[in-house]
Scaffold this motif. Sequence first.
Motif, PDB file in Angstrom:
ATOM      1  N   UNK A  89       0.786  -1.044   0.097  1.00 20.46           N
ATOM      2  CA  UNK A  89       0.079   0.013   0.194  1.00 20.46           C
ATOM      3  C   UNK A  89       1.063   1.257  -0.172  1.00 20.46           C
ATOM      4  N   UNK A  90       1.953   1.297   0.748  1.00 15.42           N
ATOM      5  CA  UNK A  90       2.811   2.304   0.769  1.00 15.42           C
ATOM      6  C   UNK A  90       3.590   2.644  -0.536  1.00 15.42           C
ATOM      7  N   UNK A  91       4.075   1.469  -1.114  1.00 11.97           N
ATOM      8  CA  UNK A  91       4.604   1.505  -2.271  1.00 11.97           C
ATOM      9  C   UNK A  91       3.746   2.152  -3.562  1.00 11.97           C
ATOM     10  N   UNK A  92       2.497   1.743  -3.264  1.00 13.97           N
ATOM     11  CA  UNK A  92       1.730   2.261  -4.444  1.00 13.97           C
ATOM     12  C   UNK A  92       1.339   3.668  -4.082  1.00 13.97           C
ATOM     13  N   UNK A  93       1.696   4.225  -3.144  1.00 12.47           N
ATOM     14  CA  UNK A  93       1.691   5.684  -2.901  1.00 12.47           C
ATOM     15  C   UNK A  93       2.849   6.277  -3.614  1.00 12.47           C
ATOM     16  N   UNK A  94       4.030   5.786  -3.083  1.00 15.89           N
ATOM     17  CA  UNK A  94       5.405   6.370  -3.552  1.00 15.89           C
ATOM     18  C   UNK A  94       6.022   5.962  -4.608  1.00 15.89           C
ATOM     19  N   UNK A  95       5.828   4.873  -5.111  1.00 18.68           N
ATOM     20  CA  UNK A  95       6.413   4.149  -6.181  1.00 18.68           C
ATOM     21  C   UNK A  95       5.517   3.333  -7.002  1.00 18.68           C
ATOM     22  N   UNK A  96       4.256   4.104  -7.618  1.00 13.92           N
ATOM     23  CA  UNK A  96       3.175   3.286  -7.952  1.00 13.92           C
ATOM     24  C   UNK A  96       3.755   2.069  -8.952  1.00 13.92           C
ATOM     25  N   UNK A  97       4.891   2.496  -9.835  1.00 13.54           N
ATOM     26  CA  UNK A  97       5.274   1.607 -10.960  1.00 13.54           C
ATOM     27  C   UNK A  97       5.842   0.247 -10.174  1.00 13.54           C
ATOM     28  N   UNK A  98       6.213   0.333  -8.968  1.00 13.11           N
ATOM     29  CA  UNK A  98       6.574  -1.017  -8.368  1.00 13.11           C
ATOM     30  C   UNK A  98       5.770  -1.709  -7.573  1.00 13.11           C
ATOM     31  N   UNK A  99       4.656  -1.407  -7.544  1.00 13.48           N
ATOM     32  CA  UNK A  99       3.550  -2.218  -6.968  1.00 13.48           C
ATOM     33  C   UNK A  99       2.983  -3.446  -7.449  1.00 13.48           C
TER      34      UNK A  99
END
Lengths: 354, 354
Positions: free
Chosen positions: A344-354
Motif C-alpha cells: 500500500x505504501x509502495x503504491x503511494x510512493x512508487x506506483x510502478x513498483x506495486x
Amino acid sequence: MYGLIMAGGSGTRLWPHSRSGRPKQFLRLSGEQTMLQETARRVLPLISYERLLVVTGPGYADLVREQLPELPAENIIVEPSGRGTAPAVGLGALHVRRRDPDGVMAVLSADHSVERPDLFCRQLAVGETMARQGYLVTLGITPAAPATGYGYIEGGELIYTADDERVFRVRRFVEKPDLQRAQEYLAAGGFFWNAGMFVWSAESILCELARFEPLLAQGLALINCHLHTPRAAEVIERVWPEIPNVAIDTAVMERTSHAVVIPSDIGWSDVGDWAALSQLLPQDDNGNTVVGSCVQIDTRNSLIYGNGRVVATIGVEDLVIVDTHDVLLICPRERIQDVKTMVAEIRKRHAALA
Amino acid sequence: MYGLIMAGGSGTRLWPHSRSGRPKQFLRLSGEQTMLQETARRVLPLISYERLLVVTGPGYADLVREQLPELPAENIIVEPSGRGTAPAVGLGALHVRRRDPDGVMAVLSADHSVERPDLFCRQLAVGETMARQGYLVTLGITPAAPATGYGYIEGGELIYTADDERVFRVRRFVEKPDLQRAQEYLAAGGFFWNAGMFVWSAESILCELARFEPLLAQGLALINCHLHTPRAAEVIERVWPEIPNVAIDTAVMERTSHAVVIPSDIGWSDVGDWAALSQLLPQDDNGNTVVGSCVQIDTRNSLIYGNGRVVATIGVEDLVIVDTHDVLLICPRERIQDVKTMVAEIRKRHAALA
C-alpha cells in the motif's frame, strides 16, 4: 468434466516478486512451470485443454495465452473487472452449459500448490460422480494446524464412500476463526479448510445462483443471450459493473442444502505469503530456504529469494530477503503479514513498483 | 610543502561497495567527490597539484589519473606491489628530495575523512614549521572513545606552541590496546590515536630509514640512481620485491628520537567499516542512515546503502544493508567486522565479486 481455472487475482502477499501486472499465478515459484501452468497440467489426466476454461482480467489475457499455448483461444474468458468469485464462476458456468447442458465443472484456483496431484485427480473424479447427482461438491482440506487464515467447513452425515474417499454432507461453513476456536476445530475433527475448490454441474450452480442471487442471475442471463454473438463484449461491459460483487462461498455455499465435502489430504497450500512459500521449497541444514546464489555466514531459518545477484548474509536469523531487479524486500519472518501494508505504501510512493 | 597521498590500499571492509579493483579511496561514500578527490582538495590551500604526489599500485594508476585530472602525470608514483608504508613513503621522499633537497612533505591517507579541513590545514602548517627543524611530526587524533582498533601515541614534553596548536615530544607509540587499557588511556589523557598522518622533510625521513632500515635504504638508493632515467621502471621492478615489507610506524616512528605529536581534533575517521561510514552520514528520526531510495515500516538504527533499486524494509533493526548491482550484503551492525571473513569466502566462491 470441464475445468474452470480462476486466474483473475492480483494478490500482493508475494510482493515484490509478484506485481499487479504479473501476479502470483503467472510466476515460477518453486518449479519450472508457473503456478497457472502447474494448475492446468495437474488436472490434465481428467481435463483436456479443450475442456479447460480460464477466467481472468483484461490485463492478464495475454499472459494466459502465452503460458498456456495449448489452450483454444475461446477458452479464455475475460471478465471486465474483478467482482468476486460468484460472477466469475457464473460466467464460466454459462460457457460450460452452452457446450454441454449436462456439463460438470471443477473450479480451481490458478495460484495454489498441490503436492499429491494423483490423489487430487481421484478426488475430483469422485466429485464429478457426486456433481452428476446434483450435489455441490467442495474439497475440504484436512487441517494440519489450527490455522486462522482460512474459513472452515464442518462435515456432517457420511453419504458416500468410493475406494478410500468419503463424502459428507456439509453441516456449515464457518468464517475464519480465532486461534482458540481453530484449536477446538482441530481437536474435534470433522472440520476442513475451505480452499475454494469445487465440483458441480453448470446447471446446478446457475440454479443456485438464480435462487440466492437473483440480481446476479439476471445479469448472467443477459450475458448468456448474447454469448458468442457480435454484441457479446459490449453486453458484458455494460452488465458487469452492475452485478453484485460477491464470493461464491457467501452467495451459494453457505446457503445451499446441496453442499457436500470430500476430506482432502492432498498437500495443499495457497502459497499465501513468503513464509508459506518457504515451506514448499527445500531447506538447507541451517533451516534456510535459498533460491539463487547466496554466501552465508551464521545464517539461520531465513528465506533468501534471489534474482541473479549474489546475496551475502552474516549473522542473519528468521529473516525474509526477496531480491528483484528493481526492489529489494527485507522483513523478519514474523512481520511477513505486513507486506500488504508495504505494498500500500509502495503504491503511494512508487506506483510502478506495486 | 609537498603532499604524498598514499593511495595503494585495497581494503575490504566496505565490501561489497568497495572491490579489489576499486577500493575505498576511489569511491564516493558521503559526498559528490571520491575520497581521493576529497583528500587532494582538503589540502589544496597548502599544497598545489604541482606539489602533490600520489603513490599507488599499478592497477590503480588509471583511476588516479581519471579522478585527479589536474595532477601532472609525473606526480603519480607507481609502486610495483604493496610492501607496507615504509617503502612507499621512502619512494615518495626520493621524488620530493629530487625536486627540492629541503622539501617538506605531508603524508596523507587517500581514504580518510576529516570534518574540519581548515583546522587540519592549520595543523599541517604547524607541522611544516616543526619539520623544517628536523622533527618527524605526526598528527595524533584526540580520542573520542576507548577505541581498540587504533595504535596510540603517548605525548611527552610540550616543546612548541603556535596560536592554539601545541606540539609535544612523543614519549612512545603503543600497539592497539585491549579495551581496559584503551579506557585507561582515555581517562589519563595525553594519548592520541595514530592515524598515520605525518609531516617531515624528505631528507629527515630518508636519513631515519637509512639508520633503522638499511636494507630498505639500499634499495631506495638504487632506485634513486635511476630515477627519471630510461631504466627507472626496470630497476624498481627488480628492487621492489627484495626490500623489507614494513610499516613506517614500525620502521621509524617507534624508534626515532625526533618524533613529535600535534594533538588533533579535526573530526577524523578512517571510515574503517560500514558502522563508521554510517556515523559520517546524516541519520533520520529513527536512527537510520539511508543512501538511495528506501521505503520503511518500523525500521530503526539501520544503515541502508542503496544502489538505485528501492529497498523496502519492515520491522528491521540494527541491520546493515548494502546493495550493489551484483552483490547484496545483509549483516547486523554488531557483526560488521565479519565482512572481512565474508570477503575471504567470496574470493573463494565468486572471485570476480571480491
